[in-house]
Design a protein around this motif. Structure first.
Motif, PDB file in Angstrom:
ATOM      1  N   ALA A 142       6.340  28.266  65.172  1.00 16.92           N
ATOM      2  CA  ALA A 142       6.125  27.602  66.458  1.00 16.92           C
ATOM      3  C   ALA A 142       5.906  28.643  67.546  1.00 16.92           C
ATOM      4  O   ALA A 142       6.243  29.823  67.366  1.00 16.92           O
ATOM      5  CB  ALA A 142       7.345  26.740  66.794  1.00 16.92           C
ATOM      6  N   PRO A 143       5.354  28.222  68.684  1.00 16.07           N
ATOM      7  CA  PRO A 143       5.145  29.185  69.779  1.00 16.07           C
ATOM      8  C   PRO A 143       6.413  29.928  70.174  1.00 16.07           C
ATOM      9  O   PRO A 143       6.358  31.118  70.512  1.00 16.07           O
ATOM     10  CB  PRO A 143       4.637  28.291  70.919  1.00 16.07           C
ATOM     11  N   PRO A 203      -8.202  42.718  74.357  1.00 16.50           N
ATOM     12  CA  PRO A 203      -8.576  41.784  75.431  1.00 16.50           C
ATOM     13  C   PRO A 203      -8.411  40.304  75.095  1.00 16.50           C
ATOM     14  O   PRO A 203      -8.892  39.452  75.852  1.00 16.50           O
ATOM     15  CB  PRO A 203     -10.053  42.115  75.656  1.00 16.50           C
ATOM     16  N   SER A 204      -7.744  39.950  74.006  1.00 18.42           N
ATOM     17  CA  SER A 204      -7.532  38.540  73.686  1.00 18.42           C
ATOM     18  C   SER A 204      -6.382  37.953  74.495  1.00 18.42           C
ATOM     19  O   SER A 204      -5.399  38.643  74.780  1.00 18.42           O
ATOM     20  CB  SER A 204      -7.215  38.384  72.194  1.00 18.42           C
ATOM     21  N   PHE A 205      -6.505  36.691  74.843  1.00 21.65           N
ATOM     22  CA  PHE A 205      -5.418  35.904  75.426  1.00 21.65           C
ATOM     23  C   PHE A 205      -4.830  36.543  76.692  1.00 21.65           C
ATOM     24  O   PHE A 205      -3.657  36.885  76.758  1.00 21.65           O
ATOM     25  CB  PHE A 205      -4.316  35.655  74.392  1.00 21.65           C
ATOM     26  N   LYS A 206      -5.665  36.689  77.684  1.00 25.97           N
ATOM     27  CA  LYS A 206      -5.226  37.204  78.980  1.00 25.97           C
ATOM     28  C   LYS A 206      -4.501  36.104  79.738  1.00 25.97           C
ATOM     29  O   LYS A 206      -4.547  34.933  79.379  1.00 25.97           O
ATOM     30  CB  LYS A 206      -6.429  37.694  79.792  1.00 25.97           C
ATOM     31  N   GLY A 207      -3.836  36.505  80.827  1.00 28.54           N
ATOM     32  CA  GLY A 207      -3.226  35.520  81.716  1.00 28.54           C
ATOM     33  C   GLY A 207      -1.924  34.956  81.191  1.00 28.54           C
ATOM     34  O   GLY A 207      -1.200  35.582  80.425  1.00 28.54           O
ATOM     35  N   ALA A 208      -1.631  33.715  81.597  1.00 32.36           N
ATOM     36  CA  ALA A 208      -0.335  33.093  81.324  1.00 32.36           C
ATOM     37  C   ALA A 208      -0.229  32.580  79.896  1.00 32.36           C
ATOM     38  O   ALA A 208      -1.214  32.200  79.279  1.00 32.36           O
ATOM     39  CB  ALA A 208      -0.100  31.949  82.307  1.00 32.36           C
ATOM     40  N   LYS A 209       0.985  32.601  79.366  1.00 30.93           N
ATOM     41  CA  LYS A 209       1.360  32.052  78.061  1.00 30.93           C
ATOM     42  C   LYS A 209       0.426  32.489  76.924  1.00 30.93           C
ATOM     43  O   LYS A 209      -0.142  31.650  76.206  1.00 30.93           O
ATOM     44  CB  LYS A 209       1.429  30.529  78.128  1.00 30.93           C
ATOM     45  N   PRO A 210       0.266  33.780  76.712  1.00 32.03           N
ATOM     46  CA  PRO A 210      -0.635  34.229  75.646  1.00 32.03           C
ATOM     47  C   PRO A 210      -0.140  33.859  74.251  1.00 32.03           C
ATOM     48  O   PRO A 210      -0.955  33.643  73.342  1.00 32.03           O
ATOM     49  CB  PRO A 210      -0.682  35.752  75.840  1.00 32.03           C
ATOM     50  N   HIS A 218      -1.000  30.727  69.317  1.00 29.95           N
ATOM     51  CA  HIS A 218      -0.587  29.678  68.395  1.00 29.95           C
ATOM     52  C   HIS A 218      -1.662  28.601  68.294  1.00 29.95           C
ATOM     53  O   HIS A 218      -1.978  28.112  67.195  1.00 29.95           O
ATOM     54  CB  HIS A 218       0.732  29.065  68.859  1.00 29.95           C
ATOM     55  N   GLU A 219      -2.244  28.246  69.421  1.00 32.12           N
ATOM     56  CA  GLU A 219      -3.271  27.209  69.441  1.00 32.12           C
ATOM     57  C   GLU A 219      -4.500  27.637  68.653  1.00 32.12           C
ATOM     58  O   GLU A 219      -5.156  26.818  68.000  1.00 32.12           O
ATOM     59  CB  GLU A 219      -3.644  26.907  70.889  1.00 32.12           C
ATOM     60  N   ARG A 220      -4.807  28.931  68.678  1.00 34.90           N
ATOM     61  CA  ARG A 220      -5.975  29.447  67.953  1.00 34.90           C
ATOM     62  C   ARG A 220      -5.662  29.763  66.494  1.00 34.90           C
ATOM     63  O   ARG A 220      -6.570  30.088  65.719  1.00 34.90           O
ATOM     64  CB  ARG A 220      -6.502  30.705  68.647  1.00 34.90           C
TER      65      ARG A 220
END
Length: 289
Positions: free
Chosen positions: A250-251, A202-209, A214-216
């Motif tokens: 990088a992302p 269930p981590s990073f749902k929705g857009a641009k996971p 990367h941010e986390r």
């Protein structure tokens, strides 16, 4: 030499004594010989799950007659069940938008005989993969969404349903179809639509996971194949896979690595569904691999 017909029986019911005995006795009465059997008792929900592959000595035996005879036993034990001929292939429609890595992977696996389904159509809201579909002799349905109005979306989804009904589809695969399905369409496809989400839910749902990951600063990224429900990215999970990453990436590199993971995860989920290895258990699944 006459080939003995093979069948797959999968079932779930309230857990109780005598289920295995009753099912085995029924198959024995019909001349059935069990080839493989897997079972699971879930103490949380007090339910029993079972998948049996069996063959019959009588070459004229068919799924319809076996089901008819099994109905009384199933009713007595309050079963949710299916019984199918093993050779029957699920009729599949793939839905895709502008990212084609999962579509291309599935078509290759199907054409080389490594995916036990029949792909009968491809639906897309873009024209990008028309030639790819043609190269595999698969009908391509371009059903655009020119705007996001409720009326236009409803009209487009009505055409989707027409294709699915006309093709007598058993399974819909959302292979990076980047549109949220309406509640009505989700209900229409309940239990027979699989989505690939490019995150280890269930981590990073929705857009641009991947960008969220990367941010986390996570060290693992993943992909999740799950059944589609009206709750976005919340459907029962069938399969997940991960890939290791590090701080130097990088992302865009995460996206590239993740695409391979998505392909493998989705293909496994489709295969297990097509082989009747997945049973629903509330918000979860039981998967007999």
């Amino acid at each position: 030499m006459t080939t003995k017909p093979r069948f797959i029986l999968k079932l779930s019911c309230p857990d109780q004594a005598g289920i295995v005995h009753a099912v085995s006795a029924y198959l024995l009465e019909r001349g059935g010989n069990i080839i493989t059997s897997a079972q699971h008792g879930d103490p949380d929900h007090q339910r029993f799950f079972m998948r049996i592959e069996f063959e019959c000595a009588d070459a004229s035996q068919d799924a319809a007659s076996l089901k008819q005879g099994f109905e009384s036993l199933a009713a007595r034990l309050q079963m949710d069940w299916t019984l199918v001929a093993k050779e029957a292939k699920a009729r599949v429609v793939i839905m895709v938008s502008k990212l084609g890595h999962c579509l291309n992977d599935l078509l290759f696996r199907w054409q080389t005989g490594h995916l036990p389904v029949e792909i009968v159509a491809i639906i897309s809201n873009h024209r990008d993969f028309y030639q790819l579909a043609a190269s595999h002799n698969i009908p391509f349905h371009h059903l655009p969404l020119l705007n996001s109005t409720a009326e236009q979306k409803a009209a487009q989804e009505a055409k989707v349903r027409e294709v699915l009904t006309e093709q007598q589809v058993d399974l819909v695969v959302l292979a990076r179809y980047m549109q949220v399905l309406s509640q009505e369409l989700c209900q229409f496809l309940a239990g027979r639509a699989i989505n690939i989400h490019h995150s280890f839910l269930p981590s990073f749902k929705g857009a641009k996971p991947y960008h969220q990951a990367h941010e986390r600063g996570v060290k693992l990224i993943g992909a999740t194949a799950h059944y589609v429900t009206s709750d976005l990215d919340e459907g029962p999970i069938i399969e997940q896979e991960v890939a290791r990453i590090d701080h130097s990436m990088a992302p865009e590199q995460l996206v590239s690595i993740g695409r391979d993971t998505e392909c493998v995860t989705l293909a496994r989920a489709i295969q297990w569904h097509a082989e009747h290895r997945v049973l629903m258990n509330g918000k979860r699944t039981v998967v007999f691999r």
